[in-house]
Scaffold this motif. Structure first.
Motif, PDB file in Angstrom:
ATOM      1  N   ILE A  24       0.877  -1.262   0.095  1.00  0.00           N
ATOM      2  CA  ILE A  24      -0.212   0.009   0.169  1.00  0.00           C
ATOM      3  C   ILE A  24       0.955   1.194   0.023  1.00  0.00           C
ATOM      4  O   ILE A  24       0.795   2.344  -0.743  1.00  0.00           O
ATOM      5  CB  ILE A  24      -0.899  -0.013   1.200  1.00  0.00           C
ATOM      6  N   GLY A  25       1.845   1.220   0.661  1.00  0.00           N
ATOM      7  CA  GLY A  25       2.821   2.284   0.890  1.00  0.00           C
ATOM      8  C   GLY A  25       3.625   2.669  -0.530  1.00  0.00           C
ATOM      9  O   GLY A  25       3.807   3.926  -0.864  1.00  0.00           O
ATOM     10  N   VAL A  26       3.812   1.631  -0.965  1.00  0.00           N
ATOM     11  CA  VAL A  26       4.417   1.737  -2.305  1.00  0.00           C
ATOM     12  C   VAL A  26       3.515   2.415  -3.475  1.00  0.00           C
ATOM     13  O   VAL A  26       4.166   3.091  -4.387  1.00  0.00           O
ATOM     14  CB  VAL A  26       5.231   0.427  -2.873  1.00  0.00           C
ATOM     15  N   ALA A  27       2.314   1.770  -3.274  1.00  0.00           N
ATOM     16  CA  ALA A  27       1.530   2.077  -4.394  1.00  0.00           C
ATOM     17  C   ALA A  27       1.096   3.732  -4.300  1.00  0.00           C
ATOM     18  O   ALA A  27       1.203   4.474  -5.062  1.00  0.00           O
ATOM     19  CB  ALA A  27       0.022   1.373  -4.244  1.00  0.00           C
ATOM     20  N   VAL A  28       1.004   3.981  -2.690  1.00  0.00           N
ATOM     21  CA  VAL A  28       0.714   5.460  -2.743  1.00  0.00           C
ATOM     22  C   VAL A  28       1.847   6.265  -3.185  1.00  0.00           C
ATOM     23  O   VAL A  28       1.636   7.282  -3.615  1.00  0.00           O
ATOM     24  CB  VAL A  28       0.079   5.615  -1.140  1.00  0.00           C
ATOM     25  N   ARG A  81       2.143  -2.189 -11.142  1.00  0.00           N
ATOM     26  CA  ARG A  81       2.574  -3.532 -10.526  1.00  0.00           C
ATOM     27  C   ARG A  81       2.107  -3.654  -9.161  1.00  0.00           C
ATOM     28  O   ARG A  81       1.885  -4.518  -8.467  1.00  0.00           O
ATOM     29  CB  ARG A  81       3.986  -3.417 -11.132  1.00  0.00           C
ATOM     30  N   SER A  82       2.354  -2.513  -8.429  1.00  0.00           N
ATOM     31  CA  SER A  82       2.249  -2.553  -7.058  1.00  0.00           C
ATOM     32  C   SER A  82       0.665  -2.843  -6.324  1.00  0.00           C
ATOM     33  O   SER A  82       0.508  -3.379  -5.387  1.00  0.00           O
ATOM     34  CB  SER A  82       2.904  -1.383  -6.200  1.00  0.00           C
ATOM     35  N   LEU A  83       0.132  -2.501  -7.401  1.00  0.00           N
ATOM     36  CA  LEU A  83      -1.690  -2.889  -7.019  1.00  0.00           C
ATOM     37  C   LEU A  83      -1.902  -4.336  -7.065  1.00  0.00           C
ATOM     38  O   LEU A  83      -2.643  -4.745  -6.292  1.00  0.00           O
ATOM     39  CB  LEU A  83      -2.520  -2.239  -8.127  1.00  0.00           C
ATOM     40  N   THR A  84      -0.871  -5.138  -7.690  1.00  0.00           N
ATOM     41  CA  THR A  84      -1.181  -6.645  -7.768  1.00  0.00           C
ATOM     42  C   THR A  84      -0.065  -7.611  -6.840  1.00  0.00           C
ATOM     43  O   THR A  84      -0.390  -8.492  -6.540  1.00  0.00           O
ATOM     44  CB  THR A  84      -1.562  -7.104  -9.247  1.00  0.00           C
ATOM     45  N   GLU A  85       1.113  -7.093  -7.039  1.00  0.00           N
ATOM     46  CA  GLU A  85       2.388  -7.539  -6.281  1.00  0.00           C
ATOM     47  C   GLU A  85       3.164  -6.778  -6.101  1.00  0.00           C
ATOM     48  O   GLU A  85       3.015  -5.741  -6.606  1.00  0.00           O
ATOM     49  CB  GLU A  85       2.812  -8.811  -6.951  1.00  0.00           C
TER      50      GLU A  85
END
Length: 169
Positions: free
Chosen positions: A44-48, A130-134
Motif C-alpha cells: 500500500i505504501g509503495v502504491a501510494v 504493478r504494486s496494485l497486484t504484487e
C-alpha cells in the motif's frame, strides 16, 4: 549493533552448495516470500508513494511547460518537448513493466538510462500499477527462487536403494 553478517546471502540462482536464499526486493526485503512482516502495508505504501511521486512529477512538468509558454520560444519547440516527454514516458513505462517479468540486459539498461530519466513519469506509473497486484518484480523473483530451490532439492536428495544391486545393462 549491526544486523549485517560477514557472509553474503546466496542469491536465488547461485549454483553453490548452500541453500538458496530469496533475493530482497526494493522496499520489501524478503517479505515477498511469505507475505509477512507488513507486506500488505508495504505494498500500500509503495502504491501510494509511487502514485504521489508521479502526480508531483506531472505538476513539475506542467510548471516547466508554462515556463516554455512564458518564454514564447515558439509552437514547434513546445510541441517537440511535449511529444518527447510523452514518447519517453511511454517507452519508460514499457521498459519498466518488462523488467518486472524478466531480467533486463545490463548493456541495454545502460544505453536506455537517458530515456528512462526523461520518461521518469512512465516508470513511476509502471511501479504504481504493478504494486496494485504484487510487489514489483515479485513474480520474477519467485519463479527464480522456486527454480533454485527445486535444483537444490534435486541435488541434495539422497538416492534410495543399494547401488550395488543395480542391474547392469
Amino acid at each position: 549493533m549491526s544486523d549485517k553478517t560477514d557472509t553474503p546471502p546466496t542469491p536465488a540462482g547461485s549454483p553453490g552448495g548452500a541453500t538458496p536464499r530469496p533475493e530482497p526486493l526494493r522496499f520489501f526485503g524478503t517479505t515477498w516470500v511469505n507475505h509477512d512482516n507488513g507486506y500488505a502495508a508495504r505494498r500500500i505504501g509503495v502504491a501510494v508513494g509511487s502514485f504521489a511521486a508521479a502526480v508531483v512529477s506531472v505538476l513539475v512538468l506542467r510548471v516547466a511547460y508554462q515556463g516554455l509558454q512564458i518564454a514564447d520560444i515558439g509552437g514547434l519547440v513546445t510541441i517537440l518537448v511535449v511529444v518527447m516527454f510523452a514518447i519517453c514516458s511511454a517507452l519508460a513505462f514499457g521498459h519498466t513493466w518488462d523488467t518486472f517479468r524478466k531480467r533486463p540486459d545490463p548493456d541495454r539498461q545502460a544505453s536506455l538510462r537517458g530515456l528512462l530519466a526523461i520518461g521518469f513519469v512512465g516508470s513511476l506509473l509502471a511501479y504504481f500499477f504493478r504494486s496494485l497486484t504484487e510487489a514489483p518484480g515479485e513474480k520474477l523473483h519467485r519463479e527464480e527462487y522456486e527454480a533454485a530451490r527445486q535444483r537444490h532439492e534435486k541435488r541434495t536428495t539422497r538416492r534410495t536403494g543399494d547401488p550395488s544391486k543395480k542391474r547392469r545393462r
